[in-house]
Design a protein around this motif. Structure first.
Motif, short mmCIF file in Angstrom:
data_model
loop_
_atom_site.label_atom_id
_atom_site.label_comp_id
_atom_site.label_asym_id
_atom_site.label_seq_id
_atom_site.Cartn_x
_atom_site.Cartn_y
_atom_site.Cartn_z
N ARG A 18 0.82 -1.22 0.00
CA ARG A 18 0.00 0.00 0.00
C ARG A 18 0.86 1.27 0.00
O ARG A 18 0.65 2.15 -0.83
CB ARG A 18 -0.98 -0.01 1.17
CG ARG A 18 -2.22 0.83 0.88
CD ARG A 18 -3.22 0.76 2.03
NE ARG A 18 -3.57 -0.58 2.40
CZ ARG A 18 -3.43 -1.08 3.63
NH1 ARG A 18 -2.94 -0.34 4.59
NH2 ARG A 18 -3.78 -2.33 3.89
N PRO A 19 1.82 1.38 0.90
CA PRO A 19 2.64 2.60 0.90
C PRO A 19 3.47 2.75 -0.36
O PRO A 19 3.86 3.86 -0.71
CB PRO A 19 3.56 2.43 2.12
CG PRO A 19 3.11 1.21 2.81
CD PRO A 19 2.22 0.43 1.94
N LEU A 20 3.70 1.64 -1.06
CA LEU A 20 4.50 1.73 -2.29
C LEU A 20 3.75 2.52 -3.35
O LEU A 20 4.36 3.20 -4.17
CB LEU A 20 4.82 0.32 -2.81
CG LEU A 20 5.89 -0.43 -2.03
CD1 LEU A 20 6.19 -1.76 -2.69
CD2 LEU A 20 7.15 0.39 -1.90
N ILE A 21 2.41 2.42 -3.33
CA ILE A 21 1.63 3.17 -4.31
C ILE A 21 1.79 4.67 -4.04
O ILE A 21 2.04 5.45 -4.96
CB ILE A 21 0.15 2.74 -4.24
CG1 ILE A 21 0.05 1.26 -4.62
CG2 ILE A 21 -0.70 3.59 -5.17
CD1 ILE A 21 -1.28 0.62 -4.34
N ALA A 22 1.70 5.01 -2.77
CA ALA A 22 1.92 6.41 -2.40
C ALA A 22 3.33 6.84 -2.81
O ALA A 22 3.55 7.95 -3.30
CB ALA A 22 1.75 6.58 -0.89
N LEU A 23 4.26 5.92 -2.65
CA LEU A 23 5.65 6.20 -2.98
C LEU A 23 5.80 6.45 -4.48
O LEU A 23 6.50 7.37 -4.90
CB LEU A 23 6.51 5.02 -2.55
CG LEU A 23 7.99 5.29 -2.52
CD1 LEU A 23 8.31 6.23 -1.37
CD2 LEU A 23 8.75 4.00 -2.36
N ALA A 24 5.09 5.63 -5.28
CA ALA A 24 5.16 5.79 -6.74
C ALA A 24 4.75 7.21 -7.12
O ALA A 24 5.36 7.82 -8.00
CB ALA A 24 4.27 4.76 -7.41
#
Lengths: 351, 278
Positions: A18-24
């Motif tokens: 989930r946080p990876l999407i925000a990171l993207a």
């Protein structure tokens, strides 16, 4: 229990992703920033992009046509978006120096640097991390002093000197390794270029002679670069380890009956993973920039040499292309490090 | 107290330093049966050092010496690393002050408890997990299956300390050292943790060395009390006789504690007498 474990895994995975999407999202912004900086620096230099294309003997008319063709008459912001559009489609312009599209130049030189940097960082990690752990765990004792002095030597000796001495000893005197370049002359241009990484290309075709020749060319410069990252990685690992070994949970592990080294590797070590990944990531990224001095000494046709040459010849397309490549490498490594942090530290998994 | 669990004579711990030798513990002698022995004293009085010396965990360059240090009939002096590792966790274990620091932040609770079984009882993974779960139940954790998969940062202080107790008792040791086990906890959960500790120690017939600076807790919780000051044991007495203690230091400590029944506007302060250390 079984089901609980699986559910735990599923939640864990979601919490990682989930946080990876925000990171993207934040990466996208970073990339736009990167291209903007590259573009405006390119515009700020005194180099006339028109002259770079038409040459200084062109007539007024040719110059004006080129000026319009390059879109230089339009507002800067429009120019930037045109530039961004071209970058995204992989069009980085043509290099004045090589008369090739910059993208194909980069695809040629970057695998050489990538191959060198990867073998170097593997050496740096495989030797530097255990050495740092050992030094930290035996702080102030013989092993610690040996690691520190060896590391200090790595910091203080200039790389070109070490490269030349290495060539003299291991190539000239002992004949253990091959000399400069990526391959012996008679092996060149035999294997089809698939990845540009000779070790991989030759292995795919089963050309083991070429594989081992490439390896014997690679190992000395990789070992020298690896030595430098090793010195840094070992020093940082040592100080992370000293911090963690002072923590109370290490005593807990001893009280439970763990041996000293059991507590070091099974309890303290997993706790230094996050800062260690940062250090290794930074070392790797700086190796991937291309190591100009090493590439010069070993006649290694890599990124460092390419960008430097482009810079000295005012080949702005090549310089900007190279800068974008390096920026992208840094962004990717940060992304990957962030992903690893979440795997190694449960405290970072909460979204 | 027929045969003491632990018998210590003239145990000293010192640290050589640039300015000379620091004596953290000097000539401590006591016996401990399957009872609760409280150790009280102010900070730096050598309480924790004593606990760690009994576990063989005095860090370099500390020097431990003793005329006698017998545990269950065999001497601890001259133990090899391997001897200590067999002993720690299995025969003697220790609960530390703050679960926030004493639990490994990157390992699951269940695995940290199961580790003790795996180290000492040679149990299979499954068996160790089963023992860990039943131990979590024994320390009154309501949903052990869930807590098993949690990480330390997801627990409250009281829960963390109960996990610590589970971890240290799972291999059924004979002696437990509790080094200020409740000082880092909220007052409301202190009693709860003490009650659990009390029950488990009683059920298993273990010896307990309870290190604390809380006189009230020690006198109500322990059978006997050692009073320490400046690395020495000044006085030993039965916990219920603490009020009649003879040593001036002990009397001063008691006098310094506030009492709800007799509120005072100003609490007594300690007057230290160098004679005590002679």
């Amino acid at each position: 229990m079984e089901r609980g474990a699986w559910r735990g895994w599923g939640q864990g995975l979601a919490a990682v992703i989930r946080p990876l999407i925000a990171l993207a999202g934040s990466l996208l912004i970073t990339f736009i920033g990167l291209t903007a900086v590259t573009f405006f620096i390119g515009r700020l230099t005194k180099i006339d992009p028109v002259l770079a294309v038409v040459g200084d003997k062109a007539s007024r008319e040719v110059y004006n046509n080129a000026y319009i063709a390059l879109g230089l008459d339009r507002p800067v912001i429009v120019q930037y978006f045109l530039y961004l559009k071209r970058v995204v489609t992989g069009d980085l312009g043509v290099s004045v120096l090589t008369s090739q599209p910059v993208i194909s130049d980069l695809l040629r030189v970057f695998p050489a640097t990538f191959e060198l940097a990867t073998i170097a960082i593997i050496i740096g990690v495989l030797v530097g991390v255990p050495a740092g752990v050992l030094a930290g765990a035996r702080k102030g004792r013989l092993a610690d002093h040996i690691v520190r002095v060896t590391g200090l030597f790595g910091y203080s000796v200039p790389v070109f000197w070490l490269g030349l001495v290495g060539l003299f000893v291991f190539y000239g005197k002992l004949g253990w390794v091959s000399g400069t370049g990526r391959l012996d002359v008679f092996y060149e241009d035999i294997v089809t270029v698939r990845t540009g990484i000779i070790l991989i290309d030759s292995a795919i075709e089963g050309e083991w002679d070429i594989f081992f020749n490439a390896f014997s060319h690679l190992i000395l410069p990789a070992a020298i670069l690896g030595y430098y990252s090793l010195a840094y990685i070992a020093r940082m690992t040592r100080s992370f380890m000293i911090d963690q070994l002072a923590q109370e949970y290490v005593t807990t592990a001893r009280v439970k009956g763990r041996s000293f080294w059991g507590a070091v590797w099974l309890h303290a070590f997993p706790n230094i993973m996050v800062p260690l990944i940062t250090v290794i990531g930074l070392s790797y990224a700086s190796l991937l920039e291309g190591a100009l001095l090493t590439e010069t000494v070993f006649a290694w046709p890599g990124l460092g040499l390419y960008i430097t040459r482009a810079l000295f010849n005012s080949d702005m397309n090549a310089v900007m292309g190279g800068t974008i490549l390096i920026g992208t490498v840094f962004i990717s490594i940060n992304l990957f490090s962030d992903f690893l942090y979440r795997i190694f530290d449960p405290r970072l998994r909460t979204a | 107290m027929s045969d003491p669990l632990l018998s210590v004579r003239n145990l000293s711990v010192s640290y050589p330093g640039r300015t000379g030798i620091t004596h953290a513990l000097k000539e401590a002698s006591f016996d401990l049966g399957r009872e609760r022995l409280g150790i009280v004293g102010e900070s730096g009085s050598g309480k924790s050092t004593m606990g760690r010396a009994i576990l063989g965990l005095i860090p370099r360059p500390g020097i431990v010496s003793a005329e006698r240090m017998d545990f269950m009939g065999s001497s601890l002096i001259g133990n090899s690393d391997r001897d200590w590792q067999r002993l720690r966790g299995r025969r003697i274990s220790m609960i530390m002050q703050d679960p926030k620091y004493s639990l490994n932040p990157v390992k699951r609770i269940g695995d940290q408890i199961a580790e003790t079984c795996r180290l000492h009882l040679g149990s299979s993974r499954k068996d160790a997990e089963k023992r860990a779960l039943s131990m979590l139940e024994a320390v009154q954790i309501r949903n052990p299956d869930t807590v098993f998969t949690l990480y330390p940062h997801q627990l409250s202080g009281g829960m963390g300390q109960r996990v610590m107790i589970a971890m240290m008792l799972v291999a059924e040791p004979d002696l437990l050292i509790a080094d200020e086990p409740t000082s880092a906890l909220d007052v409301t959960v202190q009693n709860e943790v003490l009650r659990i500790l009390d029950r488990l120690v009683r059920e298993r017939g273990m010896g307990l060395l309870f290190i604390s600076h809380n006189l009230t807790v020690v006198s109500s919780f322990c059978d006997r009390v050692l009073i320490m000051y400046g690395g020495r044991i000044l006085e030993q007495c039965a916990a219920r006789d603490l009020a009649d203690a003879k040593h001036p230091y002990t009397r001063a400590l008691i006098a310094a504690a506030p009492s709800l029944d007799h509120p005072k506007s100003e609490l007594a302060t300690l007057v230290r007498d160098p004679e005590w250390l002679k």
